[in-house]
Write an enzyme that holds these catalytic residues in place. Structure first.
Site, mmCIF file in Angstrom:
data_model
loop_
_atom_site.group_PDB
_atom_site.id
_atom_site.type_symbol
_atom_site.label_atom_id
_atom_site.label_comp_id
_atom_site.label_asym_id
_atom_site.label_seq_id
_atom_site.Cartn_x
_atom_site.Cartn_y
_atom_site.Cartn_z
ATOM 1 N N PRO A 9 0.792 -1.229 0.000
ATOM 2 C CA PRO A 9 0.000 0.000 0.000
ATOM 3 C C PRO A 9 0.830 1.288 0.000
ATOM 4 C CG PRO A 9 -0.128 -1.130 2.123
ATOM 5 C CD PRO A 9 0.508 -2.086 1.160
ATOM 6 N N ASN A 10 0.294 2.237 -0.754
ATOM 7 C CA ASN A 10 0.834 3.599 -0.847
ATOM 8 C C ASN A 10 2.114 3.716 -1.675
ATOM 9 O OD1 ASN A 10 -1.234 4.791 0.849
ATOM 10 N ND2 ASN A 10 -0.268 3.682 2.527
ATOM 11 N N ARG A 17 4.414 11.063 -2.308
ATOM 12 C CA ARG A 17 4.354 10.686 -0.908
ATOM 13 C C ARG A 17 5.670 10.973 -0.184
ATOM 14 N NH1 ARG A 17 4.845 4.368 0.895
ATOM 15 N NH2 ARG A 17 4.201 4.850 3.011
ATOM 16 N N TYR A 22 10.983 8.955 0.797
ATOM 17 C CA TYR A 22 10.904 7.954 -0.277
ATOM 18 C C TYR A 22 11.439 8.443 -1.625
ATOM 19 C CZ TYR A 22 7.954 5.659 3.173
ATOM 20 O OH TYR A 22 7.489 5.063 4.329
ATOM 21 N N ASN A 73 8.058 -5.753 -1.171
ATOM 22 C CA ASN A 73 8.036 -4.608 -0.267
ATOM 23 C C ASN A 73 6.586 -4.503 0.215
ATOM 24 O OD1 ASN A 73 7.954 -2.211 1.077
ATOM 25 N ND2 ASN A 73 9.054 -1.031 -0.490
ATOM 26 N N ALA A 76 3.363 -0.875 4.634
ATOM 27 C CA ALA A 76 2.866 -0.884 6.016
ATOM 28 C C ALA A 76 2.471 -2.287 6.486
ATOM 29 C CB ALA A 76 1.680 0.064 6.148
ATOM 30 N N GLU A 97 12.880 -9.485 1.284
ATOM 31 C CA GLU A 97 12.159 -8.295 1.757
ATOM 32 C C GLU A 97 12.942 -7.037 1.365
ATOM 33 O OE1 GLU A 97 12.443 -8.041 5.998
ATOM 34 O OE2 GLU A 97 10.909 -6.479 6.188
ATOM 35 N N HIS A 99 12.847 -2.612 1.473
ATOM 36 C CA HIS A 99 12.243 -1.332 1.856
ATOM 37 C C HIS A 99 13.074 -0.211 1.263
ATOM 38 C CE1 HIS A 99 9.563 -3.328 4.584
ATOM 39 N NE2 HIS A 99 10.595 -4.015 5.018
ATOM 40 N N ARG A 106 13.813 4.270 11.849
ATOM 41 C CA ARG A 106 12.547 5.011 11.931
ATOM 42 C C ARG A 106 11.774 4.639 13.210
ATOM 43 N NH1 ARG A 106 9.645 4.877 6.313
ATOM 44 N NH2 ARG A 106 8.458 6.536 7.364
HETATM 45 C C1 DQA Z 1 8.395 1.029 3.347
HETATM 46 C C2 DQA Z 1 8.572 1.263 4.861
HETATM 47 C C3 DQA Z 1 7.288 1.004 5.596
HETATM 48 O O1 DQA Z 1 7.469 1.209 6.993
HETATM 49 C C4 DQA Z 1 6.201 1.958 5.120
HETATM 50 O O2 DQA Z 1 4.979 1.681 5.754
HETATM 51 C C5 DQA Z 1 6.064 1.965 3.644
HETATM 52 C C6 DQA Z 1 7.247 1.851 2.795
HETATM 53 C C7 DQA Z 1 9.651 1.390 2.556
HETATM 54 O O3 DQA Z 1 9.730 0.983 1.388
HETATM 55 O O4 DQA Z 1 10.540 2.085 3.060
HETATM 56 O O5 DQA Z 1 4.967 2.157 3.124
HETATM 57 O O6 DQA Z 1 8.136 -0.344 3.141
#
Ligand code: DQA
Length: 149
Positions: A9-10, A17, A22, A73, A76, A97, A99, A106
């Site tokens: 998501p997002n 964003r 990011y 990835n 959240a 995984e 990110h 963080r």
């Molecule tokens: C994320 C890190 C997560 O904590 C966050 O909720 C994201 C993006 C990253 O790519 O840094 O949406 O996965």
């Protein structure tokens, strides 16, 4: 060799964003980056993004028997989803995984990763480059297992 790239998501809001965290590159740019790197590495790739946990679970299940490795990835859902953890465990596909940000630096709630329990490796804080590191890692791992390059 085929890899599935899953984004949660997002991540479709990349570029807009929280650019200080990011970056300013869009999700379309990320897709192009992944396609280019897979072409360079000689890997077939499928890319999928969803804001919905169940859709991501469905994509992991659909990869069973069709995909050699997964780069995920979960955004959240990293910090909340036992369903995604169980899906990766269920299919038994080697999974890395990724990110974009360095989650280790963080908020406290980002220090928990359920998916990590089913992953063979994590790359966090390398921006888009993390997807390349994950693909290279899986290529080396799967090449060792299957004998394919
Ligand atoms: C994320 C890190 C997560 O904590 C966050 O909720 C994201 C993006 C990253 O790519 O840094 O949406 O996965």
């Amino acid at each position: 060799m085929k890899l599935l790239f899953l984004n949660g998501p997002n991540l479709n809001m990349l570029g807009t964003r929280e650019p200080d965290i990011y970056g300013r590159q869009t999700y379309a740019a990320l897709e192009e980056y992944i396609r280019d790197l897979c072409e360079e590495l000689g890997i077939e790739c499928e890319i999928f993004q969803s804001n919905h946990e169940g859709a991501l679970v469905d994509a992991i299940q659909a990869a069973y028997g069709k995909t050699d490795g997964i780069v995920i990835n979960p955004a959240a859902y990293t910090h909340t989803s036992v369903a995604l953890l169980d899906a990766v465990k269920a299919v038994g596909i080697p999974t890395v995984e990724v990110h974009i940000s360095d989650v280790s630096k963080r908020e406290d709630f980002r220090q928990v990763s359920y998916i990590r329990l089913a992953c063979c490796k994590t790359f966090a804080g390398y921006g888009f480059e993390g997807y390349r590191l994950a693909a290279e890692y899986l290529k080396a791992l799967l090449g060792g297992i299957t004998g394919q390059g």
